[in-house]
Design a protein around this motif. Structure first.
Motif, PDB file in Angstrom:
ATOM      1  N   LYS A 208      55.054  46.181  48.224  1.00 19.36           N
ATOM      2  CA  LYS A 208      55.265  46.753  47.057  1.00 19.36           C
ATOM      3  C   LYS A 208      54.133  47.173  46.430  1.00 19.36           C
ATOM      4  CE  LYS A 208      59.941  46.359  47.719  1.00 19.36           C
ATOM      5  NZ  LYS A 208      60.863  47.406  48.078  1.00 19.36           N
ATOM      6  N   ARG A 209      53.016  46.379  46.455  1.00 17.67           N
ATOM      7  CA  ARG A 209      51.752  46.520  45.431  1.00 17.67           C
ATOM      8  C   ARG A 209      50.629  45.919  46.340  1.00 17.67           C
ATOM      9  NH1 ARG A 209      51.735  46.288  39.491  1.00 17.67           N
ATOM     10  NH2 ARG A 209      53.951  46.811  38.828  1.00 17.67           N
ATOM     11  N   LYS A 210      49.533  46.260  46.049  1.00 15.93           N
ATOM     12  CA  LYS A 210      48.302  45.608  46.446  1.00 15.93           C
ATOM     13  C   LYS A 210      48.173  44.101  46.172  1.00 15.93           C
ATOM     14  CE  LYS A 210      43.227  46.241  46.502  1.00 15.93           C
ATOM     15  NZ  LYS A 210      42.809  45.142  45.811  1.00 15.93           N
ATOM     16  N   GLU A 211      47.653  43.149  47.262  1.00 14.17           N
ATOM     17  CA  GLU A 211      47.523  41.967  47.047  1.00 14.17           C
ATOM     18  C   GLU A 211      46.259  41.720  46.005  1.00 14.17           C
ATOM     19  OE1 GLU A 211      49.480  39.206  48.172  1.00 14.17           O
ATOM     20  OE2 GLU A 211      50.824  40.912  49.248  1.00 14.17           O
ATOM     21  N   ILE A 212      46.401  40.810  45.182  1.00 15.16           N
ATOM     22  CA  ILE A 212      45.331  40.425  44.251  1.00 15.16           C
ATOM     23  C   ILE A 212      45.138  38.910  44.398  1.00 15.16           C
ATOM     24  CG2 ILE A 212      45.627  42.485  42.836  1.00 15.16           C
ATOM     25  CD1 ILE A 212      47.236  40.743  40.807  1.00 15.16           C
ATOM     26  N   GLU A 215      43.807  34.301  40.329  1.00 14.12           N
ATOM     27  CA  GLU A 215      43.468  34.157  38.856  1.00 14.12           C
ATOM     28  C   GLU A 215      43.492  35.518  38.044  1.00 14.12           C
ATOM     29  OE1 GLU A 215      40.760  31.277  41.324  1.00 14.12           O
ATOM     30  OE2 GLU A 215      41.896  33.081  41.507  1.00 14.12           O
ATOM     31  N   GLU A 216      43.593  36.409  38.967  1.00 11.02           N
ATOM     32  CA  GLU A 216      43.869  37.923  38.282  1.00 11.02           C
ATOM     33  C   GLU A 216      45.347  37.975  38.208  1.00 11.02           C
ATOM     34  OE1 GLU A 216      43.413  42.600  39.156  1.00 11.02           O
ATOM     35  OE2 GLU A 216      42.252  41.287  40.406  1.00 11.02           O
ATOM     36  N   LEU A 217      46.028  37.610  38.698  1.00  6.07           N
ATOM     37  CA  LEU A 217      47.446  37.768  38.910  1.00  6.07           C
ATOM     38  C   LEU A 217      48.014  36.816  37.656  1.00  6.07           C
ATOM     39  CD1 LEU A 217      50.373  38.599  39.967  1.00  6.07           C
ATOM     40  CD2 LEU A 217      50.103  36.447  41.694  1.00  6.07           C
ATOM     41  N   HIS A 218      47.686  35.713  37.705  1.00  5.72           N
ATOM     42  CA  HIS A 218      48.123  34.722  36.525  1.00  5.72           C
ATOM     43  C   HIS A 218      47.693  35.005  35.486  1.00  5.72           C
ATOM     44  CE1 HIS A 218      49.694  31.074  39.325  1.00  5.72           C
ATOM     45  NE2 HIS A 218      49.929  32.115  39.714  1.00  5.72           N
ATOM     46  N   ALA A 219      46.353  35.310  35.281  1.00  4.82           N
ATOM     47  CA  ALA A 219      45.954  36.059  34.039  1.00  4.82           C
ATOM     48  C   ALA A 219      46.698  37.196  33.504  1.00  4.82           C
ATOM     49  CB  ALA A 219      44.443  36.562  33.958  1.00  4.82           C
ATOM     50  N   THR A 220      47.201  38.240  34.269  1.00  3.37           N
ATOM     51  CA  THR A 220      47.953  39.169  33.729  1.00  3.37           C
ATOM     52  C   THR A 220      49.464  39.072  33.696  1.00  3.37           C
ATOM     53  OG1 THR A 220      46.669  40.773  35.533  1.00  3.37           O
ATOM     54  CG2 THR A 220      49.139  41.577  34.697  1.00  3.37           C
ATOM     55  N   LEU A 221      50.019  37.931  34.258  1.00  2.00           N
ATOM     56  CA  LEU A 221      51.342  37.559  34.033  1.00  2.00           C
ATOM     57  C   LEU A 221      51.397  36.857  32.629  1.00  2.00           C
ATOM     58  CD1 LEU A 221      52.687  36.342  37.660  1.00  2.00           C
ATOM     59  CD2 LEU A 221      53.313  38.601  36.278  1.00  2.00           C
ATOM     60  N   SER A 316      47.031  40.586  58.287  1.00  2.00           N
ATOM     61  CA  SER A 316      48.042  41.605  58.939  1.00  2.00           C
ATOM     62  C   SER A 316      49.468  41.158  58.946  1.00  2.00           C
ATOM     63  CB  SER A 316      47.521  41.722  60.428  1.00  2.00           C
ATOM     64  OG  SER A 316      47.900  40.534  61.105  1.00  2.00           O
ATOM     65  N   ASP A 317      49.786  40.006  58.736  1.00  2.00           N
ATOM     66  CA  ASP A 317      51.277  39.368  58.675  1.00  2.00           C
ATOM     67  C   ASP A 317      51.314  38.704  57.377  1.00  2.00           C
ATOM     68  OD1 ASP A 317      53.040  37.036  60.657  1.00  2.00           O
ATOM     69  OD2 ASP A 317      53.794  38.517  59.353  1.00  2.00           O
ATOM     70  N   ILE A 318      51.472  39.488  56.054  1.00  2.00           N
ATOM     71  CA  ILE A 318      51.553  38.966  55.073  1.00  2.00           C
ATOM     72  C   ILE A 318      53.053  38.855  54.825  1.00  2.00           C
ATOM     73  CG2 ILE A 318      51.139  39.116  52.454  1.00  2.00           C
ATOM     74  CD1 ILE A 318      48.779  40.929  53.379  1.00  2.00           C
TER      75      ILE A 318
END
Length: 326
Positions: A208-212, A215-221, A316-318
Motif C-alpha cells: 500500500k505504501r513505500k517501505e521505509i 527509525e523514520e516510521l517510528h518517528a512519524t508514528l 522481492s517477497d515482502i
C-alpha cells in the motif's frame, strides 16, 4: 513425551538448551521434511550437543512442503499474506491450544492482565483474507479483554478516531494494534495527543505504501499519535510465538523463544553479538511443526539476548510481520 508445561515454565538458559535438544530429536524422528533436510546436511542427531549445532529449516519450505511433526488431526491452517499469484506459506497446526498458551502467556509476561486493556485492532489487510494467525491471536485478546469497547476496525477511521480519543481521555488503558500502512493512514486523518494508549505496529506496508526504515516510521508514528514510544510485535505465520518491543525496535523473546544470528556468507555458522546476520528462530511452542527456522530477516543480537530486525535478504517477497526493508 514433551508436555506444554515443560515449554512454558522454562526459567534458565540451561533448561532451554536441554529442552531444545529434546525437541530437536523429537522433530528429527517425527518430521519427514525436517529429517530429510538434516540428512541432506549430513547431521547425526546423536552428535548434536548444543543449540548452535541444530540445523535450522529455511522458512521457504513452508511454501512447498507440509512441515509437520504430528500425526494428529490438523485443527487450524495458518497462511501467510501475499499478492495475487504468489505462493504463500502454510502452517499446519494440530494443537491450537499450544498457540493460545504461547500468545496468552507472552502477553501476560510483557503487558500484564489482558482485562486491564481495551484492545482495538486496525488490521484491514489481515481481516480481508482467511487463515491469519495474527487475526486469531488478536481476536482472542479482544474477547479475553472482556471490554465492550474492544474490537476490530476495518475502514471506519472516523469512528475509530472518535473512540480512541474518548477512551484515552477517560483514562482507559488502550492497546491499538495496527498494520503499519493503516496506522499511517490514521494519523494523516487526525493528529493525536494520547496519554493512556499503547500503539503497537505489526509491520508491513502490504504493497500500500513505500517501505521505509524503522527509525523514520517510528518517528512519524510517535509524532502523529503524540506518544513517546511505538511498540512492535515480531511474529510470523510459521511460528507459534512472538517477540515484543517496547520501543526503539529492541525486541525481547518470551522464555520459550530465542534468536540466533547466522553468518550471511555461511548459513551454518553464527556471528557475535552486535554483528548483522540472518535471523534464526527457536520457537519451542512450535513442537508439532518445526521449532528451528531460518528466516529471511536480517538482524543483530545484543548481549542480553534482545535483538533488532534490520531488513530482509530479498525484498522481492515482502510480507509478514515487521519486515521493514532498508
Amino acid at each position: 513425551m514433551i508436555q506444554s508445561q515443560d515449554i512454558f515454565t522454562l526459567t534458565s538458559q540451561k533448561q532451554f538448551d536441554k529442552l531444545a535438544l529434546k525437541v530437536f530429536r523429537f522433530q528429527y524422528q517425527n518430521n519427514k521434511v525436517y529429517r530429510e533436510f538434516c540428512d541432506f546436511l549430513k547431521t547425526n542427531p546423536q552428535e548434536v550437543k548444543t543449540i548452535q549445532q541444530i540445523p535450522f529449516l529455511p522458512i521457504q519450505f513452508f511454501k512447498s512442503h507440509q512441515v509437520i511433526s504430528s500425526s494428529e488431526t490438523i485443527q487450524e491452517t495458518f497462511t501467510s499474506s501475499g499478492t495475487t499469484g504468489m505462493i504463500t506459506s502454510k502452517h499446519l497446526v494440530t494443537d491450537i491450544s499450544l498457540y493460545e498458551q504461547s500468545f496468552r502467556n507472552a502477553f501476560s509476561e510483557f503487558f500484564g492482565n489482558i482485562e486491564d486493556y481495551v484492545v482495538l485492532a486496525l488490521l484491514p489487510s489481515y481481516l480481508e483474507r482467511d487463515g491469519s494467525s495474527l487475526i486469531y491471536m488478536v481476536n482472542d485478546l479482544i474477547e479475553r479483554s472482556n471490554n465492550e469497547h474492544s474490537g476490530f476496525c476495518l475502514n471506519n477511521y472516523d469512528e475509530l478516531i472518535s473512540k480512541l480519543v474518548s477512551l484515552d481521555n477517560s483514562g482507559e488503558n488502550v492497546l491499538l494494534i495496527g498494520v503499519t500502512y493503516a496506522l499511517l493512514d490514521l494519523i494523516e486523518k487526525q493528529n493525536f495527543q494520547l496519554k493512556n494508549t499503547i500503539i503497537m505496529e505489526t509491520g508491513g506496508m502490504k504493497g500500500k505504501r513505500k517501505e521505509i526504515i524503522r527509525e523514520e516510521l517510528h518517528a512519524t508514528l510517535s509524532k502523529g499519535f503524540g506518544v513517546q514510544n511505538i511498540h512492535s510485535e515480531y511474529g510470523m505465520t510459521e511460528l507459534l510465538s512472538q517477540a515484543y518491543s517496547f520501543g526503539n525496535g529492541i525486541f525481547e523473546c518470551p522464555n520459550w523463544m530465542q534468536i540466533l544470528i547466522r553468518d550471511t556468507e555461511d548459513a551454518l555458522s553464527y556471528v557475535d553479538s552486535g554483528k548483522t546476520g540472518g535471523i534464526n528462530v527457536i520457537d519451542l511452542a512450535n513442537i508439532n511443526s518445526c521449532s528451528f527456522i531460518a528466516t529471511q530477516d536480517l538482524g543483530k543480537k545484543h548481549p542480553n539476548n534482545s535483538f533488532e530486525v534490520l531488513g530482509r535478504f530479498d525484498n522481492s517477497d515482502i510480507r509478514g510481520c515487521n519486515l521493514l526493508v532498508l
